[in-house]
Scaffold this active site. Structure first.
Site, PDB file in Angstrom:
ATOM      1  N   ARG A   1      12.794   3.292 -69.625  1.00 16.59           N
ATOM      2  CA  ARG A   1      13.216   4.246 -70.627  1.00 16.59           C
ATOM      3  C   ARG A   1      12.945   5.834 -70.151  1.00 16.59           C
ATOM      4  O   ARG A   1      13.979   6.541 -70.192  1.00 16.59           O
ATOM      5  CB  ARG A   1      11.581   4.004 -71.441  1.00 16.59           C
ATOM      6  CG  ARG A   1      11.681   4.586 -73.021  1.00 16.59           C
ATOM      7  CD  ARG A   1      11.575   6.285 -73.078  1.00 16.59           C
ATOM      8  NE  ARG A   1      10.125   6.667 -72.724  1.00 16.59           N
ATOM      9  CZ  ARG A   1       9.922   7.851 -72.234  1.00 16.59           C
ATOM     10  NH1 ARG A   1      10.578   8.876 -72.767  1.00 16.59           N
ATOM     11  NH2 ARG A   1       8.826   8.369 -72.047  1.00 16.59           N
ATOM     12  N   ASP A   2      11.859   6.174 -69.606  1.00 14.18           N
ATOM     13  CA  ASP A   2      11.562   7.508 -69.289  1.00 14.18           C
ATOM     14  C   ASP A   2      12.547   7.702 -67.830  1.00 14.18           C
ATOM     15  O   ASP A   2      13.459   8.944 -67.838  1.00 14.18           O
ATOM     16  CB  ASP A   2      10.343   7.792 -68.617  1.00 14.18           C
ATOM     17  CG  ASP A   2      10.196   9.406 -68.658  1.00 14.18           C
ATOM     18  OD1 ASP A   2      10.901  10.240 -69.136  1.00 14.18           O
ATOM     19  OD2 ASP A   2       8.831   9.883 -68.138  1.00 14.18           O
TER      20      ASP A   2
ATOM     21  N   HIS B   1       0.428  10.052 -66.397  1.00  9.05           N
ATOM     22  CA  HIS B   1       1.751   9.941 -66.607  1.00  9.05           C
ATOM     23  C   HIS B   1       2.368  11.099 -65.820  1.00  9.05           C
ATOM     24  O   HIS B   1       2.227  12.280 -66.290  1.00  9.05           O
ATOM     25  CB  HIS B   1       2.696   9.920 -67.699  1.00  9.05           C
ATOM     26  CG  HIS B   1       4.016   9.830 -67.531  1.00  9.05           C
ATOM     27  ND1 HIS B   1       4.868   8.671 -68.012  1.00  9.05           N
ATOM     28  CD2 HIS B   1       4.852  10.881 -67.704  1.00  9.05           C
ATOM     29  CE1 HIS B   1       6.044   9.107 -68.054  1.00  9.05           C
ATOM     30  NE2 HIS B   1       6.310  10.313 -67.732  1.00  9.05           N
TER      31      HIS B   1
ATOM     32  N   HIS C   1       5.034  13.561 -63.266  1.00  6.97           N
ATOM     33  CA  HIS C   1       6.546  13.872 -62.711  1.00  6.97           C
ATOM     34  C   HIS C   1       6.481  14.534 -61.304  1.00  6.97           C
ATOM     35  O   HIS C   1       5.317  15.385 -61.386  1.00  6.97           O
ATOM     36  CB  HIS C   1       7.219  14.581 -63.576  1.00  6.97           C
ATOM     37  CG  HIS C   1       7.839  13.617 -64.843  1.00  6.97           C
ATOM     38  ND1 HIS C   1       9.111  13.396 -65.281  1.00  6.97           N
ATOM     39  CD2 HIS C   1       7.152  13.085 -65.918  1.00  6.97           C
ATOM     40  CE1 HIS C   1       9.165  12.767 -65.976  1.00  6.97           C
ATOM     41  NE2 HIS C   1       7.910  12.627 -66.781  1.00  6.97           N
TER      42      HIS C   1
ATOM     43  N   CYS D   1      14.030  15.993 -65.471  1.00  5.16           N
ATOM     44  CA  CYS D   1      13.425  16.556 -66.355  1.00  5.16           C
ATOM     45  C   CYS D   1      14.468  17.449 -66.929  1.00  5.16           C
ATOM     46  O   CYS D   1      15.175  18.527 -66.304  1.00  5.16           O
ATOM     47  CB  CYS D   1      12.237  17.523 -65.718  1.00  5.16           C
ATOM     48  SG  CYS D   1      11.492  18.807 -66.899  1.00  5.16           S
TER      49      CYS D   1
ATOM     50  N   ASN E   1       9.903  11.025 -62.586  1.00  4.34           N
ATOM     51  CA  ASN E   1       8.718  10.389 -62.567  1.00  4.34           C
ATOM     52  C   ASN E   1       8.359  10.100 -61.005  1.00  4.34           C
ATOM     53  O   ASN E   1       9.348  10.239 -60.132  1.00  4.34           O
ATOM     54  CB  ASN E   1       8.786   9.075 -63.086  1.00  4.34           C
ATOM     55  CG  ASN E   1       9.174   9.063 -64.488  1.00  4.34           C
ATOM     56  OD1 ASN E   1       8.220   9.378 -65.409  1.00  4.34           O
ATOM     57  ND2 ASN E   1      10.546   8.943 -64.995  1.00  4.34           N
TER      58      ASN E   1
END
Lengths: 301, 301
Positions: B16-17, B207, B209, B240, B249
């Site tokens: 997903r991310d 979470h 990055h 990003c 991430n």
């Protein structure tokens, strides 16, 4: 939460550790890079090494570079040496600050300088005597302080033995180096806490590589444990001969970002460090791994 | 030195991310990547998002992907939703675990979902009701928990207001997200210490990055402050949108290396995570920023 120091001194090592495994670049390019780094406000720079030109061809111009350093007043330049003879050459070239590297692991020590740890440690006294005779300072950098690519994890006692010898011989500064970029915060904290009670007033620095991504985490752990001297290179220049293609030194601009955000003062301007990283990238002709070079400073709305 | 937890749960967010801002890849490539990640031993995966296919075309196959998840028993799959309607779609597709994102900054919240923070917070109750009616769990992820690309630093009280609303509505889990990769360890510790006393037994995840290089340092700070749930993606996939070209991430394999070296147990196998990162790299067709992907595991002599 640990208390953080008010100020951390960053020593820029771009010109030595950063360039060491790069293809040679012209002296003029080094001086352009030096000027860009000097513009960041940094107060200490590792300028070069007086070692075998055949082993480190990129630094074969050490004496020529040294002859230009007077053009950058206000910066304390140092040079790395690996023997008493190197110390003499550095001093003859005008350097006032030496770094003598002793590997805490025999395997790395032999590969690096052809001597085991005990033999390299035994030279500390000679090098300090040569330097102090000329009012030159000596820092002993303990390489492979956590791990060696040949010998595996370094027993902390081997580090402490070098610390003791260095203190006995009156070195001016000490540093611990994660030469192959394998340590992580917990081991950093443990080693710093082991060393600090044994060194009195002698300043202790730390040198990290970001080879396995934990360089900044380790630097933060070091600062949290009271270390106020850290090495870094603009752009994160500086590969590891044992991990081809991997990240190099922790990037000056990434370190400045982290410390600034932590309320720790540094002399280095973040934007000018990013500018210098761009100069470094052009000089070596390939992408550098620094995060800030891509992302830029934090966006403030 | 802080006490570290014995075990940290890593939730893999690659699909997903990690993929969110990549060009769409075929479902078959996603399933190959999913299988490689499942082979690492990871116990939780964020599989997809049920959001507008026009806004996130890469995740338009959410329902088709969801239909394949039964082939990977032993892994708890979750999906991100941004509205009650998304929650219904995810549940209809068979998901048993939802993540509902609320941005703590109005600027990011409006840009992301067209609602300000208060409006997005007001939907928590509906989404929890929809989910719990079907015995599905809900995690509220607080985005821009430290900084917003539009509004600047996020006042911690805005985060705490979401925390309070989420707890009042009976959410199953909470997480704080450094959406644009700007936070650093000190601010992580501060926010975690502010939130923890207010959430009772509700698990809190984090979470990060690595956009500005401090992702692992922040993750270590979170774990040191008692966080035992961290998101990561193999290879560090996941850019990003506000920092083109920057790191994504935190990389699963880099995080596993750091935690293992810190004596913290994880379910993810380091070498298999590196293997999965290679699969991810092939799937998206460009280099990924993970350090371990280049350097490999520590060399032990």
């Amino acid at each position: 939460m640990s208390e953080l120091p008010d100020h951390v001194d960053i020593r820029d090592v771009t010109l030595r550790d950063g360039l060491q495994i790069e293809n040679p670049i012209p002296l003029s390019a080094k001086l352009e890079l030096l000027a860009a780094i000097a513009a960041t406000g940094v107060r200490e720079m590792e300028a070069t090494a007086f070692v075998s030109p055949s082993k480190v061809p990129t630094l074969a111009d050490a004496a020529e570079l040294a002859a230009e350093l007077h053009n950058f007043p206000g910066i304390e330049f140092s040079a790395l040496v690996a023997s008493p003879n190197g110390a003499k050459r550095a001093i003859a070239a005008g350097l006032r600050s030496l770094e003598y590297v002793v590997s805490a692991a025999d395997g790395h020590s032999r590969a690096n300088v052809g001597r085991d740890t005990a033999e390299a440690t035994a030279l500390i006294g000679d090098i300090v005597a040569i330097a102090h005779d000329s009012d030159v300072t000596v820092e002993v950098i303990i390489a492979t302080a956590w791990d060696c690519p040949f010998d595996g994890p370094t027993p902390p006692q081997r580090v402490l033995d070098i610390v003791t010898a260095a203190c006995d011989h009156g070195v001016d500064r000490l540093a611990i180096a994660d030469t192959i970029g394998t340590t992580t915060p917990r081991r950093v904290t443990e080693l710093v806490e082991l060393i600090k009670p044994r060194i009195g007033d002698i300043p202790l620095g730390a040198h990290f590589h970001n080879t396995r991504g934990a360089g900044l985490a380790s630097a933060y752990a070091a600062v949290s444990a009271g270390i106020t001297r850290l090495d870094a290179s603009v752009g994160g220049l500086g590969g590891c001969p044992f991990a081809p293609g991997a990240s190099g030194n922790i990037a000056t601009e990434d370190l400045v970002y982290l410390l600034r955000d932590s309320g720790v003062h540094v002399d280095v301007d973040l934007q000018k460090a990013i500018d210098a990283a761009r100069v470094a990238q052009r000089a070596v002709g390939h992408e550098l791994p620094s995060a800030l070079l891509r992302a830029g400073d934090r966006i403030l709305g």
